[in-house]
Design a protein around this motif. Structure first.
Motif, short mmCIF file in Angstrom:
data_model
loop_
_atom_site.label_atom_id
_atom_site.label_comp_id
_atom_site.label_asym_id
_atom_site.label_seq_id
_atom_site.Cartn_x
_atom_site.Cartn_y
_atom_site.Cartn_z
N ALA A 29 0.84 -1.21 0.00
CA ALA A 29 0.00 0.00 0.00
C ALA A 29 0.87 1.26 0.00
CB ALA A 29 -0.93 0.00 1.20
N CYS A 30 1.96 1.24 0.76
CA CYS A 30 2.87 2.39 0.80
C CYS A 30 3.52 2.61 -0.56
CB CYS A 30 3.91 2.21 1.89
SG CYS A 30 3.25 2.29 3.56
N ARG A 31 3.91 1.52 -1.22
CA ARG A 31 4.50 1.66 -2.56
C ARG A 31 3.47 2.17 -3.55
NH1 ARG A 31 8.11 -3.72 -2.73
NH2 ARG A 31 9.90 -2.88 -1.62
N SER A 32 2.24 1.71 -3.42
CA SER A 32 1.18 2.19 -4.31
C SER A 32 0.94 3.68 -4.11
CB SER A 32 -0.12 1.43 -4.06
OG SER A 32 0.01 0.10 -4.45
N PHE A 33 0.95 4.12 -2.85
CA PHE A 33 0.77 5.54 -2.57
C PHE A 33 1.90 6.36 -3.16
CE2 PHE A 33 1.67 9.32 -0.07
CZ PHE A 33 0.47 10.00 -0.22
N GLU A 34 3.14 5.89 -2.99
CA GLU A 34 4.28 6.61 -3.55
C GLU A 34 4.18 6.67 -5.07
OE1 GLU A 34 9.00 6.88 -2.82
OE2 GLU A 34 8.25 4.86 -3.26
N SER A 35 3.78 5.58 -5.69
CA SER A 35 3.62 5.56 -7.14
C SER A 35 2.55 6.56 -7.57
CB SER A 35 3.26 4.15 -7.60
OG SER A 35 3.04 4.12 -8.98
N PHE A 36 1.42 6.58 -6.87
CA PHE A 36 0.35 7.53 -7.18
C PHE A 36 0.84 8.96 -7.02
CE2 PHE A 36 -3.10 10.24 -5.63
CZ PHE A 36 -3.95 10.19 -6.72
N PHE A 37 1.54 9.23 -5.94
CA PHE A 37 2.07 10.57 -5.68
C PHE A 37 3.01 11.00 -6.80
CE2 PHE A 37 5.28 13.41 -3.90
CZ PHE A 37 4.47 14.42 -3.38
N LEU A 38 3.90 10.09 -7.20
CA LEU A 38 4.86 10.41 -8.26
C LEU A 38 4.15 10.64 -9.59
CD1 LEU A 38 7.73 7.91 -7.43
CD2 LEU A 38 7.73 10.39 -7.13
N SER A 75 9.07 3.81 -7.96
CA SER A 75 8.56 3.33 -6.69
C SER A 75 9.04 1.92 -6.38
CB SER A 75 7.03 3.37 -6.69
OG SER A 75 6.53 2.98 -5.45
N GLU A 76 9.15 1.06 -7.40
CA GLU A 76 9.62 -0.31 -7.20
C GLU A 76 11.07 -0.34 -6.74
OE1 GLU A 76 9.01 -2.52 -10.75
OE2 GLU A 76 6.83 -2.50 -10.54
N SER A 77 11.87 0.55 -7.31
CA SER A 77 13.25 0.65 -6.83
C SER A 77 13.22 1.46 -5.54
CB SER A 77 14.14 1.28 -7.90
OG SER A 77 13.69 2.57 -8.20
N ARG A 78 14.25 2.04 -5.13
CA ARG A 78 14.29 2.76 -3.86
C ARG A 78 13.30 3.92 -3.80
NH1 ARG A 78 16.68 1.24 0.75
NH2 ARG A 78 17.43 3.31 1.19
N GLY A 79 12.88 4.41 -4.94
CA GLY A 79 11.93 5.51 -4.96
C GLY A 79 12.49 6.77 -4.35
N PHE A 80 11.62 7.63 -3.90
CA PHE A 80 12.03 8.88 -3.26
C PHE A 80 12.07 8.75 -1.75
CE2 PHE A 80 10.40 11.69 -6.95
CZ PHE A 80 11.57 11.44 -7.64
N GLY A 81 11.72 7.58 -1.23
CA GLY A 81 11.73 7.36 0.21
C GLY A 81 10.38 7.60 0.86
#
Length: 94
Positions: A29-38, A75-81
């Protein structure tokens, strides 16, 4: 069919205990949120980028697909944190 069963089967969550399952779901869910945000960030940043002419929306559709794929890969890789920070903050409550 039971959707939860299919998800558990696909991810093989049956081998984990309840807390581990919740942590895995929280991480996704956190990765999905980061992906959505990006995605939202990139769409806003690239909105003034030149687009197709004469009402041709194919360039805009291709740009949206590119942004979606790019945001998911980040988001799958390290992302923005963002996902990591959210997970660390929220996993205390599991």
């Amino acid at each position: 069919m039971n959707i939860e069963y299919n998800v558990n089967k696909a991810v093989n969550l049956d081998k984990y205990n309840w807390d581990d399952k919740k942590k895995i779901e929280l991480k996704k869910a956190c990765r999905s949120f980061e992906s959505f945000f990006l995605k939202q960030f990139l769409k806003e940043a690239l909105k003034d980028f030149p687009s197709g002419q004469n009402g041709d929306f194919s360039f805009e559709v291709a740009r949206d697909f590119f942004i979606d794929a790019f945001a998911e890969k980040i988001s799958e890789s390290r992302g923005f944190g963002i996902a990591e920070k959210l997970y660390n903050d929220l996993s205390r409550y599991i």
